[in-house]
Scaffold this motif. Sequence first.
Motif, PDB file in Angstrom:
ATOM      1  N   MET A   5       0.813  -1.216   0.000  1.00  0.00           N
ATOM      2  CA  MET A   5       0.000   0.000   0.000  1.00  0.00           C
ATOM      3  C   MET A   5       0.845   1.264   0.000  1.00  0.00           C
ATOM      4  O   MET A   5       0.418   2.306  -0.514  1.00  0.00           O
ATOM      5  CB  MET A   5      -0.934   0.004   1.222  1.00  0.00           C
ATOM      6  CG  MET A   5      -2.012  -1.083   1.181  1.00  0.00           C
ATOM      7  SD  MET A   5      -2.768  -1.279  -0.456  1.00  0.00           S
ATOM      8  CE  MET A   5      -3.702   0.251  -0.559  1.00  0.00           C
ATOM      9  N   THR A   6       2.037   1.211   0.579  1.00  0.00           N
ATOM     10  CA  THR A   6       2.840   2.435   0.703  1.00  0.00           C
ATOM     11  C   THR A   6       3.175   3.066  -0.652  1.00  0.00           C
ATOM     12  O   THR A   6       3.166   4.293  -0.763  1.00  0.00           O
ATOM     13  CB  THR A   6       4.117   2.154   1.515  1.00  0.00           C
ATOM     14  OG1 THR A   6       3.820   1.234   2.567  1.00  0.00           O
ATOM     15  CG2 THR A   6       4.684   3.421   2.106  1.00  0.00           C
ATOM     16  N   ASP A  66       8.882  -8.878  -6.830  1.00  0.00           N
ATOM     17  CA  ASP A  66       8.513 -10.199  -6.342  1.00  0.00           C
ATOM     18  C   ASP A  66       7.128 -10.592  -6.837  1.00  0.00           C
ATOM     19  O   ASP A  66       6.378  -9.758  -7.353  1.00  0.00           O
ATOM     20  CB  ASP A  66       8.577 -10.258  -4.811  1.00  0.00           C
ATOM     21  CG  ASP A  66       7.978  -9.034  -4.131  1.00  0.00           C
ATOM     22  OD1 ASP A  66       7.260  -8.272  -4.802  1.00  0.00           O
ATOM     23  OD2 ASP A  66       8.222  -8.848  -2.933  1.00  0.00           O
ATOM     24  N   GLY A  69       9.651  -0.610  -0.449  1.00  0.00           N
ATOM     25  CA  GLY A  69       8.985  -0.408   0.824  1.00  0.00           C
ATOM     26  C   GLY A  69       9.653  -1.316   1.833  1.00  0.00           C
ATOM     27  O   GLY A  69      10.707  -1.904   1.560  1.00  0.00           O
ATOM     28  N   ALA A 121      11.504  -6.347  -0.549  1.00  0.00           N
ATOM     29  CA  ALA A 121      10.910  -7.313  -1.479  1.00  0.00           C
ATOM     30  C   ALA A 121      10.355  -8.420  -0.594  1.00  0.00           C
ATOM     31  O   ALA A 121       9.622  -8.140   0.347  1.00  0.00           O
ATOM     32  CB  ALA A 121      11.906  -7.794  -2.506  1.00  0.00           C
ATOM     33  N   PHE A 122      10.754  -9.677  -0.803  1.00  0.00           N
ATOM     34  CA  PHE A 122      10.357 -10.728   0.150  1.00  0.00           C
ATOM     35  C   PHE A 122      11.603 -11.357   0.760  1.00  0.00           C
ATOM     36  O   PHE A 122      11.623 -12.551   1.056  1.00  0.00           O
ATOM     37  CB  PHE A 122       9.461 -11.759  -0.518  1.00  0.00           C
ATOM     38  CG  PHE A 122       7.986 -11.479  -0.413  1.00  0.00           C
ATOM     39  CD1 PHE A 122       7.419 -11.006   0.763  1.00  0.00           C
ATOM     40  CD2 PHE A 122       7.145 -11.710  -1.491  1.00  0.00           C
ATOM     41  CE1 PHE A 122       6.054 -10.757   0.867  1.00  0.00           C
ATOM     42  CE2 PHE A 122       5.782 -11.476  -1.403  1.00  0.00           C
ATOM     43  CZ  PHE A 122       5.234 -10.994  -0.214  1.00  0.00           C
ATOM     44  N   ASN A 130      -0.079  -9.611   5.256  1.00  0.00           N
ATOM     45  CA  ASN A 130      -0.637  -9.594   3.896  1.00  0.00           C
ATOM     46  C   ASN A 130      -1.908 -10.417   3.744  1.00  0.00           C
ATOM     47  O   ASN A 130      -2.590 -10.306   2.722  1.00  0.00           O
ATOM     48  CB  ASN A 130       0.414 -10.070   2.887  1.00  0.00           C
ATOM     49  CG  ASN A 130       1.514  -9.041   2.684  1.00  0.00           C
ATOM     50  OD1 ASN A 130       1.637  -8.107   3.458  1.00  0.00           O
ATOM     51  ND2 ASN A 130       2.315  -9.195   1.649  1.00  0.00           N
ATOM     52  N   LYS A 181       5.750   0.634  11.053  1.00  0.00           N
ATOM     53  CA  LYS A 181       7.051   0.481  10.384  1.00  0.00           C
ATOM     54  C   LYS A 181       8.190   1.134  11.167  1.00  0.00           C
ATOM     55  O   LYS A 181       9.352   1.036  10.776  1.00  0.00           O
ATOM     56  CB  LYS A 181       6.995   1.113   8.978  1.00  0.00           C
ATOM     57  CG  LYS A 181       5.922   0.533   8.063  1.00  0.00           C
ATOM     58  CD  LYS A 181       6.214  -0.896   7.683  1.00  0.00           C
ATOM     59  CE  LYS A 181       5.100  -1.535   6.882  1.00  0.00           C
ATOM     60  NZ  LYS A 181       4.930  -0.985   5.544  1.00  0.00           N
TER      61      LYS A 181
HETATM   62  C1  GLP Z   1       5.108  -6.817   0.762  1.00  0.00           C
HETATM   63  C2  GLP Z   1       6.132  -6.629  -0.349  1.00  0.00           C
HETATM   64  C3  GLP Z   1       7.162  -5.591   0.011  1.00  0.00           C
HETATM   65  C4  GLP Z   1       6.493  -4.416   0.701  1.00  0.00           C
HETATM   66  C5  GLP Z   1       5.885  -4.846   1.999  1.00  0.00           C
HETATM   67  C6  GLP Z   1       5.147  -3.735   2.755  1.00  0.00           C
HETATM   68  O1  GLP Z   1       5.080  -8.008   1.366  1.00  0.00           O
HETATM   69  N1  GLP Z   1       6.753  -7.828  -0.787  1.00  0.00           N
HETATM   70  O2  GLP Z   1       7.815  -5.192  -1.198  1.00  0.00           O
HETATM   71  O3  GLP Z   1       7.454  -3.411   0.958  1.00  0.00           O
HETATM   72  O4  GLP Z   1       5.014  -5.923   1.823  1.00  0.00           O
HETATM   73  O5  GLP Z   1       3.888  -3.479   2.219  1.00  0.00           O
HETATM   74  P1  GLP Z   1       2.986  -2.258   2.653  1.00  0.00           P
HETATM   75  O6  GLP Z   1       3.506  -1.069   1.905  1.00  0.00           O
HETATM   76  O7  GLP Z   1       1.599  -2.614   2.230  1.00  0.00           O
HETATM   77  O8  GLP Z   1       3.120  -2.121   4.113  1.00  0.00           O
END
Ligand code: GLP
Length: 244
Positions: A38-39, A67, A132, A140-141, A165, A201
């Motif tokens: 989402m970020t 990813d 992010g 990434a993952f 997630n 975060k």
């Molecule tokens: C995911 C992605 C990452 C991302 C992270 C945070 O799992 N693989 O690339 O930075 O989650 O996501 P969000 O921005 O929704 O907090």
Amino acid sequence: MQIFIYDTEKEIGQAAGKIFVDHVKANPNAAMGFATGMTPVPTYDYMAGEYEKGNVSFAGMKTFNLDEYCDLPREHKNSFYTFMMDNLFSRIDVKPENINFLDGNAPDQSAESERYAQAIIDAGGIDVQFLGIGRNGHIAFNEPAGGFTGEAFKVKLTDSTIEANSIYFDDIAMPRYAMTMGIGSIMRAKKIVFVATGASKAEAVKAMVQGEVTPECPASILQTHDDVTVFLDRAASQGLGVRN
Ligand code: GLP
């Protein structure tokens, strides 16, 4: 690392998005590394808005996403491919043949990893990589681990990532595995643009910026890259000890 703190997600999206837009204006065939979550959404909104205003064309841009889930059809509504189509690619003039993704369903993961690494080399390397961060410090993952990873590989997702997630999966269980670019491939990007927002975060951001460089916080490796621009909101920056 250069760190910028903003009040709103929209301002972060404008500042981060301007880096991508300006880079593509100056280098129309640039290779960009994109991230899901989402970020990054306000950044993609800014980029799509600049395209809609006629201020930039992405027709020559090549894209490489970080990813993709395993065991999920590419067109599923929760795939990262669909996320990018919905949030950016269908809103701009990027050419479908210039969009690159890891195939989470590839039968031979090491061949898939080699294919992706070669595609990035053929594109001249990634010019600007967007990142992010996960609550556990993943980029990434690349989950917390005993060592920093190299090229793309298949990863078993941690409980923390699955918990974060899973909220997006309402019809099927969230996949437990993903194909992800490795830390080595991410670190070869010429420039890195990083975004994090929200108090959830803050701890990971503190470890990334001020902690020891350790694979226990994969994002901490960014301290050793010479061109990283970090955009935070006040909540995500609250552990850094800077005056807000
Ligand atoms: C995911 C992605 C990452 C991302 C992270 C945070 O799992 N693989 O690339 O930075 O989650 O996501 P969000 O921005 O929704 O907090």
